[in-house]
Scaffold this active site. Structure first.
Site, PDB file in Angstrom:
ATOM      1  N   THR A  74      23.950  43.747  -8.193  1.00 53.70           N
ATOM      2  CA  THR A  74      24.328  43.271  -9.521  1.00 53.70           C
ATOM      3  C   THR A  74      25.762  43.948  -9.759  1.00 53.70           C
ATOM      4  O   THR A  74      26.515  43.311 -10.440  1.00 53.70           O
ATOM      5  CB  THR A  74      23.484  43.883 -10.875  1.00 53.70           C
ATOM      6  OG1 THR A  74      22.273  43.126 -10.410  1.00 53.70           O
ATOM      7  CG2 THR A  74      23.962  43.227 -12.086  1.00 53.70           C
ATOM      8  N   CYS A  75      25.929  45.031  -9.512  1.00 53.46           N
ATOM      9  CA  CYS A  75      27.461  45.695  -9.670  1.00 53.46           C
ATOM     10  C   CYS A  75      28.422  44.922  -8.750  1.00 53.46           C
ATOM     11  O   CYS A  75      29.544  44.871  -9.316  1.00 53.46           O
ATOM     12  CB  CYS A  75      27.201  47.070  -9.017  1.00 53.46           C
ATOM     13  SG  CYS A  75      26.008  48.215  -9.941  1.00 53.46           S
ATOM     14  N   SER A  76      28.250  44.378  -7.645  1.00 58.18           N
ATOM     15  CA  SER A  76      29.080  43.810  -6.907  1.00 58.18           C
ATOM     16  C   SER A  76      29.330  42.407  -6.948  1.00 58.18           C
ATOM     17  O   SER A  76      30.229  41.819  -6.806  1.00 58.18           O
ATOM     18  CB  SER A  76      28.762  44.108  -5.455  1.00 58.18           C
ATOM     19  OG  SER A  76      29.089  45.403  -4.842  1.00 58.18           O
ATOM     20  N   THR A  84      26.079  47.772  -4.787  1.00 64.67           N
ATOM     21  CA  THR A  84      24.798  47.417  -5.051  1.00 64.67           C
ATOM     22  C   THR A  84      25.001  46.006  -5.666  1.00 64.67           C
ATOM     23  O   THR A  84      25.908  45.397  -6.136  1.00 64.67           O
ATOM     24  CB  THR A  84      24.121  48.488  -5.982  1.00 64.67           C
ATOM     25  OG1 THR A  84      24.937  48.306  -7.013  1.00 64.67           O
ATOM     26  CG2 THR A  84      23.998  49.682  -5.408  1.00 64.67           C
TER      27      THR A  84
END
Length: 165
Positions: free
Chosen positions: A48-50, A46
């Protein structure tokens, strides 16, 4: 009830990808006798996560471990194959242990799940980080919805600095 500083983590089983394929790993395996920086993301791959969350821990792994952390672990409510592929894509290598909480059992046990059904995601773990010493939470940082501040690698580094000061 949400876990808090001073609480012992509940017993749960994650899945992790190994050279031999998927393997279970218990909270005892991960946390017993160690200092662990655990962070949780709503979903692998996703935005922000990546782009920020996992990369921050990968980039700062040496500094975090240099401040007494034995293991850095990334947890998400994804299956073990997705977590393995995401870890490979993000070059987590041996720096960050990728933990799949596929059925959100750990997230629910610590009271940090949320219902992402409105986004087509089902039950997920909130974005958070924690420092855990021998299975006991010593720092807990839970993000407000839509935020990315207190669960970052930089924030954990700051907490580690204040502990060692």
């Amino acid at each position: 009830m949400t876990i808090k500083v001073g609480d012992r983590l509940p017993e749960a089983t994650f899945m992790t990808m190994t050279a031999d394929g998927p393997a279970p790993v218990s909270t005892s395996d991960v946390f017993a006798g160690k200092t662990v920086a655990l962070f949780s993301v709503p979903g692998a791959f996703t935005p922000t996560c990546s782009a920020k969350h996992l990369p921050g821990f990968v980039e700062n792994a040496a500094d975090i471990k240099g401040k007494g952390v034995d293991t850095i672990a990334c947890m998400s409510v994804n299956d073990v194959f997705v977590m393995g592929a995401w870890g490979a894509d993000q070059k987590a290598g041996e720096d960050v242990m990728m933990l799949a909480d596929g059925n959100a059992e750990f997230a629910k046990a610590v009271g940090l799940e949320f219902d992402g059904s409105g986004f087509g995601m089902g039950v997920r773990a909130q974005r958070f980080s924690m420092l855990v010493k021998d299975g006991v939470v010593s720092e807990l940082n839970v993000e407000a919805p839509g935020e990315f501040k207190v669960s970052s690698a930089d924030h954990i580094l700051g907490q580690l600095d204040s502990v060692s000061a």
